[in-house]
Design an enzyme around this catalytic site. Sequence first.
Site, PDB file in Angstrom:
ATOM      1  CG  HIS A   4      27.757  40.658  41.255  1.00 44.57           C
ATOM      2  ND1 HIS A   4      27.149  39.620  42.082  1.00 44.57           N
ATOM      3  CD2 HIS A   4      28.202  39.946  40.299  1.00 44.57           C
ATOM      4  CE1 HIS A   4      27.305  38.429  41.717  1.00 44.57           C
ATOM      5  NE2 HIS A   4      27.989  38.524  40.485  1.00 44.57           N
ATOM      6  CG  MET A   5      26.154  46.076  36.470  1.00 43.92           C
ATOM      7  SD  MET A   5      25.712  47.807  36.420  1.00 43.92           S
ATOM      8  CE  MET A   5      23.979  47.948  36.706  1.00 43.92           C
ATOM      9  CG  HIS A   6      29.411  40.593  35.829  1.00 46.15           C
ATOM     10  ND1 HIS A   6      30.610  39.824  35.840  1.00 46.15           N
ATOM     11  CD2 HIS A   6      28.393  39.898  36.571  1.00 46.15           C
ATOM     12  CE1 HIS A   6      30.233  38.816  36.679  1.00 46.15           C
ATOM     13  NE2 HIS A   6      28.805  38.851  36.999  1.00 46.15           N
TER      14      HIS A   6
ATOM     15  CD  GLU B 178      30.753  31.191  38.842  1.00 52.63           C
ATOM     16  OE1 GLU B 178      31.519  31.745  39.118  1.00 52.63           O
ATOM     17  OE2 GLU B 178      30.733  30.086  38.096  1.00 52.63           O
TER      18      GLU B 178
ATOM     19  NE  ARG C 263      41.383  47.677  37.503  1.00 51.53           N
ATOM     20  CZ  ARG C 263      40.811  48.414  36.466  1.00 51.53           C
ATOM     21  NH1 ARG C 263      39.978  47.781  35.402  1.00 51.53           N
ATOM     22  NH2 ARG C 263      40.941  49.555  36.246  1.00 51.53           N
ATOM     23  CG  ASP C 264      35.247  38.945  37.767  1.00 52.61           C
ATOM     24  OD1 ASP C 264      33.932  38.820  38.127  1.00 52.61           O
ATOM     25  OD2 ASP C 264      36.151  38.064  37.860  1.00 52.61           O
ATOM     26  CB  ILE C 265      39.278  37.299  41.264  1.00 55.67           C
ATOM     27  CG1 ILE C 265      40.772  36.881  41.690  1.00 55.67           C
ATOM     28  CG2 ILE C 265      38.304  36.133  40.949  1.00 55.67           C
ATOM     29  CD1 ILE C 265      40.691  36.480  43.027  1.00 55.67           C
TER      30      ILE C 265
HETATM   31  P1  5GP Z   1      28.620  35.817  38.975  1.00 52.30           P
HETATM   32  O1  5GP Z   1      28.404  34.330  38.151  1.00 52.30           O
HETATM   33  O2  5GP Z   1      27.878  35.329  40.254  1.00 52.30           O
HETATM   34  O3  5GP Z   1      27.591  36.910  38.306  1.00 52.30           O
HETATM   35  O4  5GP Z   1      29.915  36.376  38.898  1.00 52.30           O
HETATM   36  C1  5GP Z   1      30.894  36.532  40.025  1.00 52.30           C
HETATM   37  C2  5GP Z   1      32.097  36.645  39.718  1.00 52.30           C
HETATM   38  O5  5GP Z   1      32.671  37.066  40.928  1.00 52.30           O
HETATM   39  C3  5GP Z   1      32.733  36.168  38.640  1.00 52.30           C
HETATM   40  O6  5GP Z   1      33.112  36.655  37.551  1.00 52.30           O
HETATM   41  C4  5GP Z   1      34.113  35.730  39.656  1.00 52.30           C
HETATM   42  O7  5GP Z   1      35.266  35.771  38.650  1.00 52.30           O
HETATM   43  C5  5GP Z   1      34.116  36.997  40.646  1.00 52.30           C
HETATM   44  N1  5GP Z   1      34.668  36.696  42.059  1.00 52.30           N
HETATM   45  C6  5GP Z   1      34.517  35.416  42.462  1.00 52.30           C
HETATM   46  N2  5GP Z   1      35.130  35.904  43.889  1.00 52.30           N
HETATM   47  C7  5GP Z   1      35.980  36.850  43.662  1.00 52.30           C
HETATM   48  C8  5GP Z   1      36.687  37.436  44.518  1.00 52.30           C
HETATM   49  O8  5GP Z   1      37.339  36.899  45.701  1.00 52.30           O
HETATM   50  N3  5GP Z   1      37.365  38.832  43.821  1.00 52.30           N
HETATM   51  C9  5GP Z   1      37.093  39.195  42.925  1.00 52.30           C
HETATM   52  N4  5GP Z   1      37.621  40.402  42.737  1.00 52.30           N
HETATM   53  N5  5GP Z   1      36.024  38.768  42.096  1.00 52.30           N
HETATM   54  C10 5GP Z   1      35.759  37.571  42.387  1.00 52.30           C
END
Ligand code: 5GP
Length: 116
Positions: free
Chosen positions: A99-101, A94, A28-30
């Site tokens: 990764h896929m959301h 970021e 799960r996303d943090i």
């Molecule tokens: P991006 O913008 O790279 O597609 O999304 C990165 C996602 O990773 C963000 O939604 C952020 O909340 C999530 N994220 C960043 N660090 C962590 C972490 O340490 N643990 C979890 N579970 N999610 C993270």
Amino acid sequence: MTTIFAKIIRGEIPSDMVYQDELVTAFRDISPMAPTHILIVPNKVIPTVNDLTEDDELTVGRMFTVAKKLAEQEGIAEDGYRLIVNCNKHGHQEVFHLHMHLLGGRPLGRMLSKPN
Ligand code: 5GP
């Protein structure tokens, strides 16, 4: 190369992990943007979509079939959900570990807001 997600996959950093197999891990996303917000991540560090090769096709396919299974498990399959993969600066990526959301559990609105 290591990333925060690689540490989660290896169990070095805690996470709410919901799935793991030999190719991918999901947790799960943090900072969730919807009632269901799960990240589906290759176990191997692939920084961005731009770094994919034909050798990764099985892994990428697995990301989708795991997304489908998790959507069913979360009870959001019928109403629907969104799968997002961000790439580099304009995609607002970021974490540089592909990764896929998986987002769902509420109406998510239009795909993008129009520029002002
Ligand atoms: P991006 O913008 O790279 O597609 O999304 C990165 C996602 O990773 C963000 O939604 C952020 O909340 C999530 N994220 C960043 N660090 C962590 C972490 O340490 N643990 C979890 N579970 N999610 C993270």
